[in-house]
Design a protein around this motif. Structure first.
Motif, PDB file in Angstrom:
ATOM      1  N   ARG A 111       7.885 -10.424  -1.523  1.00 24.47           N
ATOM      2  CA  ARG A 111       7.384  -9.515  -0.912  1.00 24.47           C
ATOM      3  C   ARG A 111       8.415  -8.482  -0.406  1.00 24.47           C
ATOM      4  O   ARG A 111       7.950  -7.107  -0.394  1.00 24.47           O
ATOM      5  N   TYR A 112       9.330  -9.030   0.196  1.00 17.01           N
ATOM      6  CA  TYR A 112      10.284  -8.081   0.969  1.00 17.01           C
ATOM      7  C   TYR A 112      11.141  -7.264  -0.267  1.00 17.01           C
ATOM      8  O   TYR A 112      11.932  -6.265   0.113  1.00 17.01           O
ATOM      9  N   GLU A 113      10.972  -7.488  -1.332  1.00 18.60           N
ATOM     10  CA  GLU A 113      11.496  -6.761  -2.496  1.00 18.60           C
ATOM     11  C   GLU A 113      10.877  -5.363  -2.728  1.00 18.60           C
ATOM     12  O   GLU A 113      11.424  -4.534  -3.355  1.00 18.60           O
ATOM     13  N   TYR A 114       9.779  -5.284  -2.279  1.00 20.58           N
ATOM     14  CA  TYR A 114       8.818  -4.237  -2.759  1.00 20.58           C
ATOM     15  C   TYR A 114       9.342  -3.040  -1.979  1.00 20.58           C
ATOM     16  O   TYR A 114       9.164  -3.005  -0.661  1.00 20.58           O
ATOM     17  N   ASP A 115       9.158  -1.939  -2.468  1.00 17.62           N
ATOM     18  CA  ASP A 115       9.705  -0.390  -1.853  1.00 17.62           C
ATOM     19  C   ASP A 115       8.346   0.165  -1.307  1.00 17.62           C
ATOM     20  O   ASP A 115       8.432   0.983  -0.237  1.00 17.62           O
ATOM     21  N   TYR A 116       7.412   0.105  -1.925  1.00 18.87           N
ATOM     22  CA  TYR A 116       6.086   0.905  -1.469  1.00 18.87           C
ATOM     23  C   TYR A 116       4.873   0.181  -1.509  1.00 18.87           C
ATOM     24  O   TYR A 116       4.668  -0.800  -2.398  1.00 18.87           O
ATOM     25  N   TRP A 117       4.030   0.526  -0.537  1.00 16.18           N
ATOM     26  CA  TRP A 117       2.647  -0.101  -0.287  1.00 16.18           C
ATOM     27  C   TRP A 117       1.799   0.673  -0.227  1.00 16.18           C
ATOM     28  O   TRP A 117       1.868   2.088   0.448  1.00 16.18           O
ATOM     29  N   GLY A 118       0.299   0.233  -0.732  1.00 16.65           N
ATOM     30  CA  GLY A 118      -0.942   1.228  -0.299  1.00 16.65           C
ATOM     31  C   GLY A 118      -1.282   0.418   0.871  1.00 16.65           C
ATOM     32  O   GLY A 118      -0.729  -0.258   1.433  1.00 16.65           O
ATOM     33  N   GLN A 119      -2.576   1.095   1.268  1.00 15.53           N
ATOM     34  CA  GLN A 119      -3.057   0.814   2.679  1.00 15.53           C
ATOM     35  C   GLN A 119      -4.005  -0.304   2.587  1.00 15.53           C
ATOM     36  O   GLN A 119      -4.406  -0.920   3.461  1.00 15.53           O
ATOM     37  N   GLY A 120      -4.338  -0.774   1.376  1.00 16.44           N
ATOM     38  CA  GLY A 120      -5.189  -1.951   1.225  1.00 16.44           C
ATOM     39  C   GLY A 120      -6.398  -1.746   0.857  1.00 16.44           C
ATOM     40  O   GLY A 120      -7.093  -0.771   1.263  1.00 16.44           O
ATOM     41  N   THR A 121      -7.308  -2.684   0.225  1.00 19.93           N
ATOM     42  CA  THR A 121      -8.621  -2.712   0.025  1.00 19.93           C
ATOM     43  C   THR A 121      -9.421  -3.956   0.267  1.00 19.93           C
ATOM     44  O   THR A 121      -8.763  -5.170   0.216  1.00 19.93           O
ATOM     45  N   GLN A 122     -10.436  -3.789   1.170  1.00 23.08           N
ATOM     46  CA  GLN A 122     -10.851  -5.169   1.632  1.00 23.08           C
ATOM     47  C   GLN A 122     -12.011  -5.766   0.755  1.00 23.08           C
ATOM     48  O   GLN A 122     -12.596  -5.167  -0.010  1.00 23.08           O
TER      49      GLN A 122
END
Length: 127
Positions: A111-122
């Motif tokens: 997880r901590y290697e990722y640079d960018y994230w989306g806002q998520g979808t339920q």
């Protein structure tokens, strides 16, 4: 810079299917390893599946092997997660993540290697 927007979540019954999409903008999508994570209430965010930027390599968490499929279309700057045979324990917010990498075959699972994230979808699966 990569911006990520997830879509495709919803409320389904156990045994149903969903297809999540993650649309990316930015010049480096084609050289980004991608992944889907999920986070259920009260739990840590965990990896679900990952794919190299060449799409030659993939990774799946044991809990989803044989049910979920990750894929990507670099021409459309989009990564997908096909969710089949859904179970109530799959209920979570699903996040798309991107990491720039020089290695076209690299699959990144931390997880901590990722640079960018989306806002998520339920995704909610009822029994």
């Amino acid at each position: 810079q990569v911006q990520l927007v997830e879509s495709g979540g919803g409320l389904v019954q156990a045994g149903d299917s969903l297809r999540l999409s993650c649309a990316a903008s930015g010049r480096t999508f084609g050289s980004s390893a991608m992944a889907w994570f999920r986070q259920a209430p009260g739990k840590e965010r965990e990896i679900v599946a990952a794919i190299s930027w060449s799409a030659s390599n993939t990774y799946y968490a044991d809990s989803v092997k044989g049910r979920f499929t990750i894929s990507r279309d670099n021409a459309k700057n989009t990564v997908y997660l096909q969710l089949n045979s859904l179970k109530p324990e799959d209920t979570a917010v699903y996040y798309c993540a991107a990491k720039n990498t020089w290695n076209p075959r690299a699959v990144v699972t931390t997880r901590y290697e990722y640079d960018y994230w989306g806002q998520g979808t339920q995704v909610t699966v009822s029994s």
